[in-house]
Design a protein around this motif. Structure first.
Motif, short mmCIF file in Angstrom:
data_model
loop_
_atom_site.label_atom_id
_atom_site.label_comp_id
_atom_site.label_asym_id
_atom_site.label_seq_id
_atom_site.Cartn_x
_atom_site.Cartn_y
_atom_site.Cartn_z
N GLY A 189 0.82 -1.20 0.00
CA GLY A 189 0.00 0.00 0.00
C GLY A 189 0.85 1.25 0.00
N ALA A 190 0.21 2.39 0.15
CA ALA A 190 0.92 3.68 0.09
C ALA A 190 0.91 4.36 1.46
CB ALA A 190 0.27 4.59 -0.94
N VAL A 191 1.99 5.07 1.74
CA VAL A 191 2.08 5.93 2.92
C VAL A 191 2.54 7.30 2.46
CG1 VAL A 191 3.34 6.40 5.06
CG2 VAL A 191 2.50 4.09 4.59
N ALA A 192 1.85 8.34 2.92
CA ALA A 192 2.25 9.71 2.61
C ALA A 192 2.63 10.43 3.89
CB ALA A 192 1.11 10.46 1.90
N LEU A 193 3.69 11.23 3.82
CA LEU A 193 4.25 11.91 4.98
C LEU A 193 4.31 13.41 4.73
CD1 LEU A 193 7.36 9.60 5.43
CD2 LEU A 193 5.23 9.42 6.70
N ARG A 194 3.82 14.18 5.69
CA ARG A 194 3.99 15.64 5.65
C ARG A 194 5.26 15.97 6.43
NH1 ARG A 194 2.81 19.99 9.06
NH2 ARG A 194 1.95 18.54 10.60
N ILE A 195 6.25 16.49 5.75
CA ILE A 195 7.57 16.69 6.34
C ILE A 195 7.55 17.88 7.31
CG2 ILE A 195 9.99 17.20 5.85
CD1 ILE A 195 9.46 15.87 3.07
N THR A 196 8.04 17.65 8.53
CA THR A 196 8.00 18.68 9.57
C THR A 196 9.37 19.08 10.09
OG1 THR A 196 7.73 16.99 11.29
CG2 THR A 196 5.71 17.93 10.34
N GLY A 248 -2.24 6.35 4.95
CA GLY A 248 -1.72 5.03 5.23
C GLY A 248 -1.27 4.83 6.66
N GLU A 249 -1.98 5.45 7.61
CA GLU A 249 -1.57 5.38 9.02
C GLU A 249 -1.52 3.95 9.54
OE1 GLU A 249 -2.75 7.16 13.42
OE2 GLU A 249 -3.75 7.91 11.63
N ASP A 250 -2.51 3.14 9.19
CA ASP A 250 -2.53 1.76 9.67
C ASP A 250 -1.32 0.98 9.18
OD1 ASP A 250 -4.88 2.24 10.99
OD2 ASP A 250 -6.17 1.29 9.48
N LEU A 251 -0.97 1.17 7.92
CA LEU A 251 0.19 0.49 7.36
C LEU A 251 1.47 0.98 8.02
CD1 LEU A 251 1.58 -1.35 5.35
CD2 LEU A 251 1.35 0.44 3.61
N SER A 277 7.71 6.72 -10.04
CA SER A 277 7.13 5.70 -9.17
C SER A 277 8.27 4.83 -8.60
CB SER A 277 6.16 4.84 -9.98
OG SER A 277 5.63 3.81 -9.21
N PRO A 278 8.21 4.46 -7.33
CA PRO A 278 7.07 4.50 -6.41
C PRO A 278 6.98 5.77 -5.55
CG PRO A 278 8.82 3.23 -5.40
CD PRO A 278 9.32 3.66 -6.76
N PHE A 279 7.73 6.82 -5.92
CA PHE A 279 7.72 8.05 -5.12
C PHE A 279 6.90 9.15 -5.79
CE2 PHE A 279 11.63 6.01 -3.67
CZ PHE A 279 11.50 6.13 -2.30
N GLU A 280 6.40 10.05 -4.96
CA GLU A 280 5.74 11.27 -5.43
C GLU A 280 5.99 12.34 -4.38
OE1 GLU A 280 1.22 12.69 -5.63
OE2 GLU A 280 1.66 11.04 -7.03
N LEU A 281 6.43 13.51 -4.82
CA LEU A 281 6.74 14.59 -3.89
C LEU A 281 6.01 15.86 -4.32
CD1 LEU A 281 8.44 15.71 -1.49
CD2 LEU A 281 10.21 16.27 -3.17
N GLU A 282 5.31 16.47 -3.37
CA GLU A 282 4.63 17.74 -3.61
C GLU A 282 5.11 18.77 -2.60
OE1 GLU A 282 0.32 16.93 -5.47
OE2 GLU A 282 0.52 16.28 -3.39
N LEU A 283 5.37 19.99 -3.08
CA LEU A 283 5.84 21.07 -2.23
C LEU A 283 4.72 22.07 -1.97
CD1 LEU A 283 9.35 21.97 -3.73
CD2 LEU A 283 8.78 20.27 -1.98
N PRO A 284 4.78 22.76 -0.82
CA PRO A 284 3.79 23.82 -0.57
C PRO A 284 4.04 25.02 -1.48
CG PRO A 284 5.41 23.74 1.20
CD PRO A 284 5.68 22.56 0.32
N THR A 285 3.00 25.67 -1.90
CA THR A 285 3.16 26.82 -2.79
C THR A 285 3.80 28.01 -2.08
OG1 THR A 285 0.88 27.47 -2.28
CG2 THR A 285 1.24 26.19 -4.29
N GLU A 286 3.66 28.06 -0.76
CA GLU A 286 4.27 29.12 0.02
C GLU A 286 5.19 28.53 1.07
OE1 GLU A 286 1.41 31.76 1.70
OE2 GLU A 286 0.39 32.13 -0.21
N LYS A 287 6.35 29.16 1.28
CA LYS A 287 7.28 28.67 2.28
C LYS A 287 6.67 28.81 3.68
CE LYS A 287 11.61 29.76 1.79
NZ LYS A 287 12.90 30.52 1.83
N ALA A 288 6.76 27.73 4.46
CA ALA A 288 6.21 27.74 5.81
C ALA A 288 7.08 28.56 6.75
CB ALA A 288 6.11 26.30 6.32
N GLU A 289 6.49 29.05 7.82
CA GLU A 289 7.27 29.67 8.89
C GLU A 289 8.03 28.57 9.61
OE1 GLU A 289 5.02 32.12 11.47
OE2 GLU A 289 4.17 33.36 9.86
#
Length: 209
Positions: A34-41, A110-113, A156-168
């Motif tokens: 399955g797939a897991v997606a992570l929001r980088i912090t 994909g939290e369960d996975l 594939s198997p990766f996909e990366l998306e960036l925020p349109t605005e830089k976070a604080e």
């Protein structure tokens, strides 16, 4: 937060520029399970060739760090402490060695996975904030491994998306880096202030300014 799929050219910049842009980005990894997606912090920037004593490339190119010298937008993975794998995003033009360590993230798909991968045989419950809190935990939760060294984040198997605005973001010394590279002269750790998934700071006992 609005996200977009970046062009590879956006990773031609140094890791010092790319690192804060990755905060809030979402990295997705597909697998047969399955797939897991992570929001980088939380991330850390590293540069090489005599400039950054905390970098694997400080003394030049080796078999271990060769991917750091390759084209940008690829994954650099390495084995550490005899048991853990960490993952980085390669930056800068080919031939230059800079990379961003992925230190912590929130599981947003994909939290369960992710929990199944983290729990293993122990059967214990893991709080949501701890699933990818720390670089080795992040790799396990995402289903990545040492075999992903050199993998292309734009395929594939990766996909990366960036925020349109830089976070604080906040900055400070890097975690667990010995010598000068772990001192205040290298405040190249970047994180989202107040986010519960950010890993706790640990100064290396042998770090110094």
């Amino acid at each position: 937060m609005t996200l977009y799929r970046p062009a590879r050219d956006e990773f031609l910049a140094s890791s010092l520029e790319v690192a804060p842009r990755l905060l809030g980005a979402v990295l997705r990894h597909d697998s047969p399970d399955g797939a897991v997606a992570l929001r980088i912090t939380e991330v850390e920037a590293y540069i090489g060739d005599g400039l950054d004593p905390g970098s694997h490339a400080f003394r030049g190119r080796t078999k271990r760090n060769a991917v750091m010298y390759g084209p940008p937008g690829h994954v650099y993975t390495y084995f550490t402490y005899g048991m853990h794998v960490c993952a980085n995003v390669v930056c800068s033009p080919e031939g230059e060695a800079t990379a961003v360590l992925l230190r912590a993230a929130e599981v947003v798909e994909g939290e369960d996975l992710a929990e199944h991968r983290r729990v293993g045989a122990s059967g214990r419950r893991i709080p949501h904030r701890d699933l990818a809190r720390g670089p080795a935990r992040l790799v396990v939760a995402a289903g990545m491994s040492l075999a992903d060294d050199g993998a292309d984040l734009f395929r594939s198997p990766f996909e990366l998306e960036l925020p349109t605005e830089k976070a604080e973001y906040a900055t400070g010394p890097r975690t667990g880096v010995s010598g000068r590279g772990g001192g205040g002269g290298f405040p190249w750790r970047y994180w989202l202030p107040g986010d519960p998934t950010v890993s706790p700071y640990k100064r290396h006992p042998k770090s110094h300014d």
